[in-house]
Design a protein around this motif. Structure first.
Motif, PDB file in Angstrom:
ATOM      1  N   ALA A   1     -11.033   9.173  -5.235  1.00 40.09           N
ATOM      2  CA  ALA A   1     -10.859   8.004  -4.366  1.00 40.09           C
ATOM      3  C   ALA A   1     -10.600   8.408  -2.913  1.00 40.09           C
ATOM      4  O   ALA A   1     -10.954   7.657  -1.998  1.00 40.09           O
ATOM      5  CB  ALA A   1      -9.723   7.123  -4.872  1.00 40.09           C
ATOM      6  N   HIS A   2     -10.021   9.582  -2.695  1.00 37.64           N
ATOM      7  CA  HIS A   2      -9.716  10.033  -1.325  1.00 37.64           C
ATOM      8  C   HIS A   2     -10.976  10.176  -0.473  1.00 37.64           C
ATOM      9  O   HIS A   2     -10.906  10.105   0.742  1.00 37.64           O
ATOM     10  CB  HIS A   2      -8.943  11.364  -1.361  1.00 37.64           C
ATOM     11  CG  HIS A   2      -9.682  12.475  -2.016  1.00 37.64           C
ATOM     12  ND1 HIS A   2      -9.648  12.675  -3.380  1.00 37.64           N
ATOM     13  CD2 HIS A   2     -10.483  13.440  -1.505  1.00 37.64           C
ATOM     14  CE1 HIS A   2     -10.389  13.725  -3.680  1.00 37.64           C
ATOM     15  NE2 HIS A   2     -10.915  14.203  -2.570  1.00 37.64           N
TER      16      HIS A   2
ATOM     17  N   LEU B   1     -11.550   7.030   1.719  1.00 38.71           N
ATOM     18  CA  LEU B   1     -10.495   6.582   2.642  1.00 38.71           C
ATOM     19  C   LEU B   1     -10.773   7.052   4.056  1.00 38.71           C
ATOM     20  O   LEU B   1     -11.380   8.037   4.300  1.00 38.71           O
ATOM     21  CB  LEU B   1      -9.123   7.100   2.180  1.00 38.71           C
ATOM     22  CG  LEU B   1      -8.675   6.601   0.820  1.00 38.71           C
ATOM     23  CD1 LEU B   1      -7.366   7.269   0.429  1.00 38.71           C
ATOM     24  CD2 LEU B   1      -8.502   5.096   0.827  1.00 38.71           C
TER      25      LEU B   1
ATOM     26  N   CYS C   1      -3.826  11.019  -2.526  1.00 37.00           N
ATOM     27  CA  CYS C   1      -4.003   9.856  -1.650  1.00 37.00           C
ATOM     28  C   CYS C   1      -3.315   8.604  -2.193  1.00 37.00           C
ATOM     29  O   CYS C   1      -3.148   7.631  -1.474  1.00 37.00           O
ATOM     30  CB  CYS C   1      -5.489   9.584  -1.417  1.00 37.00           C
ATOM     31  SG  CYS C   1      -6.382   8.857  -2.820  1.00 37.00           S
ATOM     32  N   LYS C   2      -2.925   8.647  -3.467  1.00 44.10           N
ATOM     33  CA  LYS C   2      -2.206   7.548  -4.139  1.00 44.10           C
ATOM     34  C   LYS C   2      -3.083   6.328  -4.394  1.00 44.10           C
ATOM     35  O   LYS C   2      -2.586   5.257  -4.699  1.00 44.10           O
ATOM     36  CB  LYS C   2      -0.934   7.131  -3.361  1.00 44.10           C
ATOM     37  CG  LYS C   2      -0.049   8.304  -2.956  1.00 44.10           C
ATOM     38  CD  LYS C   2       0.358   9.158  -4.128  1.00 44.10           C
ATOM     39  CE  LYS C   2       1.161  10.366  -3.673  1.00 44.10           C
ATOM     40  NZ  LYS C   2       1.516  11.257  -4.756  1.00 44.10           N
ATOM     41  N   HIS C   3      -4.408   6.480  -4.301  1.00 42.55           N
ATOM     42  CA  HIS C   3      -5.330   5.368  -4.517  1.00 42.55           C
ATOM     43  C   HIS C   3      -6.253   5.579  -5.716  1.00 42.55           C
ATOM     44  O   HIS C   3      -7.180   4.811  -5.921  1.00 42.55           O
ATOM     45  CB  HIS C   3      -6.162   5.136  -3.257  1.00 42.55           C
ATOM     46  CG  HIS C   3      -5.383   4.537  -2.134  1.00 42.55           C
ATOM     47  ND1 HIS C   3      -4.552   5.279  -1.315  1.00 42.55           N
ATOM     48  CD2 HIS C   3      -5.284   3.264  -1.710  1.00 42.55           C
ATOM     49  CE1 HIS C   3      -3.987   4.479  -0.428  1.00 42.55           C
ATOM     50  NE2 HIS C   3      -4.406   3.255  -0.652  1.00 42.55           N
TER      51      HIS C   3
ATOM     52  N   GLU D   1       0.836  -1.196   0.000  1.00 39.89           N
ATOM     53  CA  GLU D   1       0.000   0.000   0.000  1.00 39.89           C
ATOM     54  C   GLU D   1       0.875   1.251   0.000  1.00 39.89           C
ATOM     55  O   GLU D   1       1.823   1.344   0.781  1.00 39.89           O
ATOM     56  CB  GLU D   1      -0.887   0.025   1.242  1.00 39.89           C
ATOM     57  CG  GLU D   1      -2.028  -0.963   1.198  1.00 39.89           C
ATOM     58  CD  GLU D   1      -3.089  -0.589   0.186  1.00 39.89           C
ATOM     59  OE1 GLU D   1      -3.487   0.582   0.133  1.00 39.89           O
ATOM     60  OE2 GLU D   1      -3.508  -1.486  -0.564  1.00 39.89           O
TER      61      GLU D   1
ATOM     62  N   ILE E   1      -0.381   7.542   2.182  1.00 40.29           N
ATOM     63  CA  ILE E   1      -1.284   8.628   1.788  1.00 40.29           C
ATOM     64  C   ILE E   1      -0.592   9.947   2.095  1.00 40.29           C
ATOM     65  O   ILE E   1      -0.330  10.262   3.253  1.00 40.29           O
ATOM     66  CB  ILE E   1      -2.630   8.534   2.524  1.00 40.29           C
ATOM     67  CG1 ILE E   1      -3.342   7.237   2.131  1.00 40.29           C
ATOM     68  CG2 ILE E   1      -3.492   9.758   2.220  1.00 40.29           C
ATOM     69  CD1 ILE E   1      -4.581   6.933   2.957  1.00 40.29           C
TER      70      ILE E   1
ATOM     71  N   LYS F   1      -4.743   7.173 -12.038  1.00 33.44           N
ATOM     72  CA  LYS F   1      -3.391   7.663 -11.744  1.00 33.44           C
ATOM     73  C   LYS F   1      -2.709   8.186 -12.997  1.00 33.44           C
ATOM     74  O   LYS F   1      -2.835   7.575 -14.043  1.00 33.44           O
ATOM     75  CB  LYS F   1      -2.541   6.531 -11.144  1.00 33.44           C
ATOM     76  CG  LYS F   1      -3.046   6.070  -9.815  1.00 33.44           C
ATOM     77  CD  LYS F   1      -2.310   4.839  -9.352  1.00 33.44           C
ATOM     78  CE  LYS F   1      -2.956   4.360  -8.059  1.00 33.44           C
ATOM     79  NZ  LYS F   1      -2.551   3.040  -7.687  1.00 33.44           N
TER      80      LYS F   1
END
Length: 79
Positions: A75-76, A79, A63-65, A3, A6, A69
């Motif tokens: 997506a943040h 989370l 958030c890198k999710h 993972e 964030i 990308k």
């Protein structure tokens, strides 16, 4: 794959220049967010290249999710 860390739970607004390539941090550890500074060395993460199609604002995922990308897809909010 592990993972990513964030970096923040919101996008980074960046003024990009048409034709320029930017390298987005995928691991979340870069001190130069949202861009890579090499902090991923020794991990399975690699930066993602983004070539700006036009000059103006771009919202890079913090958030890198994101499923889009290196850009934010909201997506943040989950989370």
């Amino acid at each position: 794959m592990g993972e990513p860390m964030i970096a923040q739970k919101s996008p980074y607004a960046v003024e990009v220049i048409e034709g320029k390539t930017y390298y987005w941090c995928a691991c979340g550890k870069s001190a130069k967010q949202p861009f890579c500074d090499g902090s991923h060395q020794g991990t399975e993460f690699v930066p993602i290249a983004y070539k700006a199609e036009k000059t103006g604002p771009a919202w890079f995922c913090g958030c890198k999710h994101s499923g889009a990308k290196p850009l934010c897809d909201g997506a943040h909010k989950k989370l």
